[in-house]
Design a protein around this motif. Structure first.
Motif, PDB file in Angstrom:
ATOM      1  N   ASP A 213      -3.820   8.803  -1.454  1.00 41.60           N
ATOM      2  CA  ASP A 213      -2.824   7.731  -1.543  1.00 41.60           C
ATOM      3  C   ASP A 213      -3.015   6.709  -0.431  1.00 41.60           C
ATOM      4  OD1 ASP A 213      -1.609   8.797  -3.777  1.00 41.60           O
ATOM      5  OD2 ASP A 213      -0.040   9.846  -2.649  1.00 41.60           O
ATOM      6  N   PHE A 214      -3.311   7.185   0.771  1.00 46.41           N
ATOM      7  CA  PHE A 214      -3.461   6.296   1.923  1.00 46.41           C
ATOM      8  C   PHE A 214      -4.555   5.263   1.673  1.00 46.41           C
ATOM      9  CE2 PHE A 214      -5.367   5.384   6.153  1.00 46.41           C
ATOM     10  CZ  PHE A 214      -4.259   4.806   6.753  1.00 46.41           C
ATOM     11  N   VAL A 215      -5.707   5.725   1.197  1.00 44.98           N
ATOM     12  CA  VAL A 215      -6.841   4.826   0.952  1.00 44.98           C
ATOM     13  C   VAL A 215      -6.555   3.876  -0.204  1.00 44.98           C
ATOM     14  CG1 VAL A 215      -9.272   4.719   0.265  1.00 44.98           C
ATOM     15  CG2 VAL A 215      -8.509   6.467   1.891  1.00 44.98           C
ATOM     16  N   ILE A 216      -6.081   4.417  -1.307  1.00 44.54           N
ATOM     17  CA  ILE A 216      -5.859   3.601  -2.501  1.00 44.54           C
ATOM     18  C   ILE A 216      -4.711   2.616  -2.294  1.00 44.54           C
ATOM     19  CG2 ILE A 216      -5.140   3.699  -4.932  1.00 44.54           C
ATOM     20  CD1 ILE A 216      -6.729   6.380  -5.080  1.00 44.54           C
ATOM     21  N   ASN A 217      -3.673   3.036  -1.592  1.00 45.00           N
ATOM     22  CA  ASN A 217      -2.525   2.143  -1.378  1.00 45.00           C
ATOM     23  C   ASN A 217      -2.876   0.940  -0.516  1.00 45.00           C
ATOM     24  OD1 ASN A 217      -0.789   3.612  -2.961  1.00 45.00           O
ATOM     25  ND2 ASN A 217       0.128   4.742  -1.255  1.00 45.00           N
ATOM     26  N   ILE A 218      -3.734   1.128   0.466  1.00 40.08           N
ATOM     27  CA  ILE A 218      -4.136   0.000   1.313  1.00 40.08           C
ATOM     28  C   ILE A 218      -5.176  -0.869   0.604  1.00 40.08           C
ATOM     29  CG2 ILE A 218      -5.342  -0.656   3.440  1.00 40.08           C
ATOM     30  CD1 ILE A 218      -3.979   1.722   4.802  1.00 40.08           C
ATOM     31  N   ASN A 219      -6.229  -0.232   0.094  1.00 43.58           N
ATOM     32  CA  ASN A 219      -7.360  -0.997  -0.435  1.00 43.58           C
ATOM     33  C   ASN A 219      -7.084  -1.655  -1.783  1.00 43.58           C
ATOM     34  OD1 ASN A 219      -8.635  -0.008   1.815  1.00 43.58           O
ATOM     35  ND2 ASN A 219     -10.048   1.319   0.723  1.00 43.58           N
ATOM     36  N   LEU A 220      -6.304  -1.009  -2.621  1.00 48.59           N
ATOM     37  CA  LEU A 220      -6.059  -1.545  -3.964  1.00 48.59           C
ATOM     38  C   LEU A 220      -4.639  -2.087  -4.112  1.00 48.59           C
ATOM     39  CD1 LEU A 220      -6.848  -2.115  -6.865  1.00 48.59           C
ATOM     40  CD2 LEU A 220      -6.338   0.278  -7.410  1.00 48.59           C
ATOM     41  N   ARG A 221      -3.657  -1.236  -3.884  1.00 49.39           N
ATOM     42  CA  ARG A 221      -2.271  -1.700  -4.049  1.00 49.39           C
ATOM     43  C   ARG A 221      -1.950  -2.840  -3.096  1.00 49.39           C
ATOM     44  NH1 ARG A 221       2.841  -1.320  -2.111  1.00 49.39           N
ATOM     45  NH2 ARG A 221       4.541  -0.989  -3.597  1.00 49.39           N
ATOM     46  N   GLY A 222      -2.408  -2.712  -1.846  1.00 51.75           N
ATOM     47  CA  GLY A 222      -2.143  -3.760  -0.858  1.00 51.75           C
ATOM     48  C   GLY A 222      -2.793  -5.080  -1.239  1.00 51.75           C
ATOM     49  N   THR A 223      -3.975  -5.011  -1.837  1.00 54.28           N
ATOM     50  CA  THR A 223      -4.661  -6.221  -2.301  1.00 54.28           C
ATOM     51  C   THR A 223      -3.865  -6.900  -3.414  1.00 54.28           C
ATOM     52  OG1 THR A 223      -6.869  -5.458  -1.676  1.00 54.28           O
ATOM     53  CG2 THR A 223      -6.738  -7.051  -3.481  1.00 54.28           C
ATOM     54  N   LEU A 224      -3.494  -6.126  -4.424  1.00 54.73           N
ATOM     55  CA  LEU A 224      -2.770  -6.695  -5.559  1.00 54.73           C
ATOM     56  C   LEU A 224      -1.382  -7.187  -5.165  1.00 54.73           C
ATOM     57  CD1 LEU A 224      -3.730  -4.172  -8.380  1.00 54.73           C
ATOM     58  CD2 LEU A 224      -4.360  -6.582  -8.246  1.00 54.73           C
ATOM     59  N   ASP A 225      -0.729  -6.460  -4.274  1.00 59.23           N
ATOM     60  CA  ASP A 225       0.628  -6.842  -3.882  1.00 59.23           C
ATOM     61  C   ASP A 225       0.628  -8.176  -3.142  1.00 59.23           C
ATOM     62  OD1 ASP A 225       3.329  -6.335  -4.010  1.00 59.23           O
ATOM     63  OD2 ASP A 225       3.385  -4.984  -2.290  1.00 59.23           O
ATOM     64  N   LEU A 226      -0.324  -8.347  -2.228  1.00 57.90           N
ATOM     65  CA  LEU A 226      -0.402  -9.620  -1.512  1.00 57.90           C
ATOM     66  C   LEU A 226      -0.723 -10.763  -2.468  1.00 57.90           C
ATOM     67  CD1 LEU A 226      -0.503 -11.435   0.965  1.00 57.90           C
ATOM     68  CD2 LEU A 226      -2.860 -10.665   1.360  1.00 57.90           C
ATOM     69  N   ILE A 227      -1.660 -10.537  -3.377  1.00 65.03           N
ATOM     70  CA  ILE A 227      -2.035 -11.601  -4.316  1.00 65.03           C
ATOM     71  C   ILE A 227      -0.840 -12.014  -5.162  1.00 65.03           C
ATOM     72  CG2 ILE A 227      -3.419 -12.130  -6.362  1.00 65.03           C
ATOM     73  CD1 ILE A 227      -5.626 -10.344  -5.135  1.00 65.03           C
ATOM     74  N   ARG A 228      -0.137 -11.046  -5.746  1.00 61.99           N
ATOM     75  CA  ARG A 228       0.954 -11.391  -6.661  1.00 61.99           C
ATOM     76  C   ARG A 228       2.087 -12.116  -5.938  1.00 61.99           C
ATOM     77  NH1 ARG A 228       5.705  -8.535  -7.078  1.00 61.99           N
ATOM     78  NH2 ARG A 228       5.928  -6.903  -5.491  1.00 61.99           N
ATOM     79  N   LEU A 229       2.335 -11.738  -4.677  1.00 60.82           N
ATOM     80  CA  LEU A 229       3.440 -12.351  -3.944  1.00 60.82           C
ATOM     81  C   LEU A 229       3.091 -13.747  -3.421  1.00 60.82           C
ATOM     82  CD1 LEU A 229       4.709  -9.206  -2.000  1.00 60.82           C
ATOM     83  CD2 LEU A 229       5.927 -10.430  -3.818  1.00 60.82           C
TER      84      LEU A 229
END
Length: 262
Positions: free
Chosen positions: A113-129
């Motif tokens: 979760d730590f790796v995926i949440n930063i590398n993928l979720r964090g990328t998508l979340d910043l882009i969408r916002l």
């Protein structure tokens, strides 16, 4: 797109490849909003580069902190009149580990979760916002461009090594979403590109053991050295400035292919 007098949001911008990009865009007249968890490093960068840089303490796995940073950037843009030109989600982590260890124990799900949440979720979340700040820009002539997104994948998305399942999954996902994101945003005049660096000098690779580093250096083709922050930052700048770069992942690896065994 011209860099001068435009604002760029860079997560992970207080160190490593992100910081190299901050310095490069700033040197070409850009304004940079740095989003990073390391407030001490962020303060140092702002002190060094001056008023065209703003720092926001952000954990990219925390949506509220990203929301606050984007809102703060929007206020800053109104003050400077430097419209948002690009979003560069560069925050990332490695944390290698096989799914099952030598004792036949599965890896803790928290590590995945730590790796995926930063590398993928964090990328998508910043882009969408941050996208609403791009989509409302006045289109530039002659192509009607409003902005660009430059994401960070990895050579692991193509030839991941043992212990890189979570990392390769996250970076492979970034690679895979590049084209559909570009297609989603094409009607808005917003481009989406991804860079996939190989072995680069960074905080992440600095934590490698001597054995791992030596194994990587043996397979380097040309140049016979790890990539440097300036190499990465130059690629970001070329993507920003070249409107025909869209919907693709560029391997930035000097022809290096990662070995299957260390």
């Amino acid at each position: 797109m011209h860099i001068k007098d435009r604002t760029f949001i860079i997560s992970g911008g207080a160190s490593g490849l992100g910081l190299a990009t901050v310095r490069d865009l700033h040197s070409h007249g850009g304004y940079v909003a740095i989003l990073d968890l390391n407030a001490e490093n962020g303060a140092k960068v702002v002190s060094e580069l001056g008023p065209r840089v703003m720092f926001f303490e952000v954990d990219v796995t925390s949506t509220p902190t990203i929301e606050a940073a984007v809102a703060g950037t929007a206020v800053w843009i109104k003050e400077t009149n430097a419209a948002l030109g690009g979003i560069i989600p560069a925050a990332g982590v490695g944390m290698p580990g096989k799914l099952i260890d030598r004792h036949n124990e599965p890896i803790p799900i928290e590590r995945l979760d730590f790796v995926i949440n930063i590398n993928l979720r964090g990328t998508l979340d910043l882009i969408r916002l941050a996208l609403p700040l791009l989509s409302t820009n006045t289109p530039t002539k002659p192509d009607g461009e409003r902005g660009v997104i430059v994401m960070v994948s990895s050579s692991a998305a193509f030839d991941g090594q043992p212990g890189q399942v979570a990392y390769a999954a996250s970076k492979g996902a970034v690679r895979s979403l590049t084209l559909p994101l570009a297609r989603d945003l094409a009607p808005l005049g917003i481009r989406a590109m991804t860079i996939a660096p190989s072995y680069f000098e960074s905080n992440m690779t600095a934590q490698m053991s001597d054995k791992v580093r030596a194994s990587l250096e043996r397979v380097l083709e040309f140049p016979k050295r790890p990539g440097k922050g300036d190499d990465f930052a130059l690629m970001v700048r070329q993507i920003i400035e070249n409107v025909m770069m869209n919907g693709e992942t560029i391997r930035l690896d000097g022809a290096t292919r990662m070995p299957s065994k260390l």
